[in-house]
Write an enzyme that holds these catalytic residues in place. Sequence first.
Site, short mmCIF file in Angstrom:
data_model
loop_
_atom_site.label_atom_id
_atom_site.label_comp_id
_atom_site.label_asym_id
_atom_site.label_seq_id
_atom_site.Cartn_x
_atom_site.Cartn_y
_atom_site.Cartn_z
N HIS A 56 0.79 -1.17 -0.07
CA HIS A 56 -0.11 -0.01 -0.01
C HIS A 56 0.97 1.06 0.14
O HIS A 56 2.13 1.03 0.21
CB HIS A 56 -0.99 0.25 1.03
CG HIS A 56 -0.55 0.18 2.62
ND1 HIS A 56 0.46 -0.84 3.00
CD2 HIS A 56 -0.60 1.11 3.46
CE1 HIS A 56 0.59 -0.45 4.35
NE2 HIS A 56 0.27 0.69 4.57
N HIS A 58 1.49 4.07 1.90
CA HIS A 58 2.17 4.68 3.26
C HIS A 58 3.53 4.77 3.18
O HIS A 58 3.91 3.91 2.79
CB HIS A 58 1.42 4.21 4.32
CG HIS A 58 -0.01 4.38 4.71
ND1 HIS A 58 -0.78 3.55 5.50
CD2 HIS A 58 -0.80 5.52 4.14
CE1 HIS A 58 -2.01 4.22 5.61
NE2 HIS A 58 -2.01 5.42 4.75
N ASP A 60 5.56 4.68 5.09
CA ASP A 60 6.40 3.71 5.96
C ASP A 60 6.54 2.25 5.31
O ASP A 60 7.08 1.45 5.98
CB ASP A 60 5.92 3.56 7.40
CG ASP A 60 4.47 3.23 7.45
OD1 ASP A 60 3.62 3.67 6.88
OD2 ASP A 60 4.36 2.33 8.32
N HIS A 61 5.97 2.33 4.11
CA HIS A 61 6.00 0.98 3.26
C HIS A 61 6.81 1.31 1.90
O HIS A 61 7.12 0.21 1.21
CB HIS A 61 4.59 0.23 3.16
CG HIS A 61 4.07 0.06 4.35
ND1 HIS A 61 4.11 -1.45 4.93
CD2 HIS A 61 3.60 0.97 5.39
CE1 HIS A 61 3.57 -1.29 6.18
NE2 HIS A 61 3.18 0.24 6.29
N HIS A 114 -7.59 -0.39 5.48
CA HIS A 114 -6.75 0.44 5.86
C HIS A 114 -6.56 1.56 5.02
O HIS A 114 -6.35 2.84 5.23
CB HIS A 114 -5.48 -0.36 6.23
CG HIS A 114 -4.11 0.46 6.74
ND1 HIS A 114 -3.93 0.98 7.82
CD2 HIS A 114 -3.04 0.84 6.03
CE1 HIS A 114 -2.78 1.66 8.07
NE2 HIS A 114 -2.00 1.63 6.95
N ASP A 133 -0.48 -3.90 6.20
CA ASP A 133 -1.25 -3.30 7.32
C ASP A 133 -2.83 -3.58 7.31
O ASP A 133 -3.62 -2.84 7.52
CB ASP A 133 -1.12 -1.81 7.44
CG ASP A 133 0.28 -1.14 7.64
OD1 ASP A 133 1.42 -2.07 8.24
OD2 ASP A 133 0.75 0.06 7.70
N HIS A 171 4.33 -4.61 10.81
CA HIS A 171 4.66 -3.77 11.96
C HIS A 171 4.86 -4.83 13.25
O HIS A 171 4.26 -5.77 13.36
CB HIS A 171 3.74 -2.69 12.13
CG HIS A 171 3.73 -1.54 11.35
ND1 HIS A 171 4.43 -0.59 11.60
CD2 HIS A 171 2.84 -1.52 10.28
CE1 HIS A 171 4.19 0.21 10.56
NE2 HIS A 171 3.17 -0.21 9.83
FE FE Z 1 2.46 0.90 7.92
ZN ZN Z 2 -0.04 1.74 6.53
#
Ligand code: FE
Ligand code: ZN
Length: 255
Positions: A56, A58, A60-61, A114, A133, A171
Site C-alpha cells: 500500500h 503509506h 513507511d512502506h 486500511h 497493514d 509492523h
Molecule cells: Fe504501516
Molecule cells: Zn499503512
Amino acid sequence: MPLELVTVPCLEDNYAFMLHATESGETAVVDVPDAGPVLEALSERGWQASEIWLTHHHWDHVDGVRDLQEATGARVLGAAADAHRLPPLNQALRGGESCRFAGHAVSIIDVPGHTVGHIAYHVPDAGAVFTGDSLMALGCGRLFEGTADQMWASLGKLAALPPETLVCSGHEYTLSNARFALTIEPGNPALKARAAAVAKAREAGRPTVPSRLSEELATNPFLRAGQPEVKRALGMEGAEDAAVFAEIRRRKDAF
Ligand code: FE
Ligand code: ZN
C-alpha cells in the site's frame, strides 16, 4: 524449487520481507520502509533484488523504493488502483489476478480497509501471505480510508487461506495488540498463552512477525468478531459479524 523467507526490521517498528528463489537466484522484496537495512540484508546473503512488491501507499512502506530500485534495478509491482500515488510501477496488479515469481504462483488479494488500494500477496509455494497493514499479528490496520465492512471482508479473504500460512505483516505492534486483545477475550486460553510468548519474545528482542494464520484465527480479536463467545463478551449477541468487528476496531482506536 525452494523459496527462502527473510524478515528485515526497518525504521522503529516496520518490517520488510525478502523472498528468495534459491534455484533462479531471484529475490522479491516486499515493502521498502527504508532501503538501507534491505540493501544490507541482501548483500549479507549475496542476493540481488529483482522485484519489489508494494502492499500500500503509506510512506513507511514505500519510502525506500527509489533508493533500492536505483541500487538494484528491481521491477516495482503494486496495486493498479493506487498507481497514481505509489512510486512508479513496472507492473500494476489487480485483486483476483495471479502473477509468477521465479516459476511460483503469486495470488493478488484485494484487502481494502486500511487504505482503499491495499493488496496482499499470497505465495502458496512459500506458505506465506504478505499482508502489509491489513491483517497483522494479533491486530489489523486502522481504517484510514476504507470502512469496517470493507476491512471485515478483506480479513475474511485472508482467514480463508490455509491455516498453516505464515502471515507476514508490516509492523511489530504485537505486544500492545496482545494487551488490547486480552480486554476483549480475557478468558481465551490460546490468547493468554500467546500474550505470554509474545512478551517473552520481545524481552529477548525477537520479532513476533511472521505469525501463523492458525494462531491468528485462535487469538486475533479482529478475526474473531464472528465467534459467539466474542459477541457475548461484548454484549452483542445477534449482531452482524461486521458490526462486531467495527466495535472491536472502535475500542482499539480508543485503547
Ligand atoms: Fe504501516
Ligand atoms: Zn499503512
